[in-house]
Design a protein around this motif. Sequence first.
Motif, short mmCIF file in Angstrom:
data_model
loop_
_atom_site.label_atom_id
_atom_site.label_comp_id
_atom_site.label_asym_id
_atom_site.label_seq_id
_atom_site.Cartn_x
_atom_site.Cartn_y
_atom_site.Cartn_z
N LEU A 202 -10.28 -12.59 4.72
CA LEU A 202 -11.10 -13.55 4.00
C LEU A 202 -12.57 -13.39 4.33
O LEU A 202 -13.44 -13.76 3.53
N GLY A 203 -12.86 -12.83 5.50
CA GLY A 203 -14.25 -12.66 5.91
C GLY A 203 -14.83 -11.30 5.62
O GLY A 203 -15.86 -10.92 6.20
N ALA A 204 -14.23 -10.55 4.69
CA ALA A 204 -14.69 -9.19 4.41
C ALA A 204 -16.14 -9.14 3.94
O ALA A 204 -16.83 -8.14 4.13
N ARG B 74 -14.88 -28.48 1.31
CA ARG B 74 -14.29 -29.27 2.39
C ARG B 74 -12.78 -29.16 2.48
O ARG B 74 -12.18 -29.61 3.46
N GLY B 75 -12.15 -28.57 1.50
CA GLY B 75 -10.72 -28.35 1.56
C GLY B 75 -10.37 -26.87 1.60
O GLY B 75 -9.21 -26.50 1.38
N GLY B 76 -11.36 -26.02 1.88
CA GLY B 76 -11.11 -24.58 1.95
C GLY B 76 -11.29 -23.87 0.63
O GLY B 76 -10.85 -22.72 0.48
N GLN B 77 -11.94 -24.50 -0.36
CA GLN B 77 -12.16 -23.84 -1.65
C GLN B 77 -13.31 -22.84 -1.53
O GLN B 77 -14.32 -23.10 -0.88
N ASP B 78 -13.16 -21.70 -2.19
CA ASP B 78 -14.18 -20.67 -2.17
C ASP B 78 -15.36 -21.10 -3.05
O ASP B 78 -15.20 -21.39 -4.23
#
Length: 392
Positions: A251-253, A261-265
């Motif tokens: 995910l950190g590429a 706040r809920g992990g949405q991109d």
Amino acid sequence: MIKDRENDGKIVGFLNGIATNERIFRDEFFTDESLHEPDGETVMIMGLDVLREYRKMGLARELVFNYCRKEQARVRRNKFMNKKLLIEFKNHIDLGDLIKKYNHSFDEYVTMQIGFDGNVYILFNKNIPERIDGMFVPTESNSNYSVLLLQIDWNEEKIINEKYYDLGVQKMNYSFVQPISEGLLLVSSRCRFNKGNPENNAAIVDFNGNIIDEFCLGDGISHCFVHPDLGIVIGYFDEGVFGNYGWNNPLGACGVRVWGRGGQDIWQADKNIYDCYAMNISETGTIWYYYYDEFKLVNASINNSCEREYVPEIDGAVSLIISKDNLTIMMDKGYDANDEFVAKKIIDDKLCDEVHISFMYQGKCRKVSLISSYGSKAAFVENGTCLFLRSF
């Protein structure tokens, strides 16, 4: 000036300069008297002179010490001497005493971070797990966490209130703490992919430790900020960029990401980032990051998809502070010099006029390291226990 009373008041040393509201020393101060602003908060020291026969007696040091003390009383907070900026701290905090006050030890100290609200947050873990094979950070802890919230008077550089929260036992091995609208955001730097069922390494908790929400922000996290308008801003180190702990498509590429706040991109950086070395968020809500292997500094505005790139000419810096007026950046000097700092002015979208910074407290120069910064606010430590707070 200094006079020799036993020699008919002979002038043996003097210090001269001008006052201004500018932050960077420039050659024009030597030639243009109109640049003098009597009520300016910065003093540019143009010269420090002592007669040869009176040198090595400590007179120059006394001149600077007494002058700085006098000007600090007049709310002069910055002093420049040629290409050197002298920054004097007003107060210090004994970090060891503060930790002991709440029945903790340095063995339980995890991190200290400044939040968007200007408060300082200290995260404790009663049983920090040992590294695997002395190298790899475990993803789980299953131990008791607590947070000490410090409300700061940034003008006086001192604590004005303290609040302590017991968060109870938490599963993940958390490395970061930030305020968020619902309470606190806790984030672990590492998480495993688990064959498509990744660990949730981020949790929003209330001040009693009750989990409100959990989600995954990816492995290899080196920096974590919460901004009330932007969201959760994350910088990744190399293992989060290239993949480890089972991640083939990390995910950190992209090296730097903004999450909801809920992990949405929400947003991803568009640079060839191998490792995000330093990061900050300005007063205006733009993201600053400095990355390997090009060692460039980027100011990203995600609202208008604009990324301005700068070349600081520093390799391996880990500290980044942005002045309140967004016109000056401060960084450490990089590899083997992370406790030495420089300031650079931003002029016409270029970094110019580098000056070296010396930090002072009670008339003595201090070797400090940056613990945390958020915009213009920064926390420094000397010898691991002497904490200084400063807003630039």
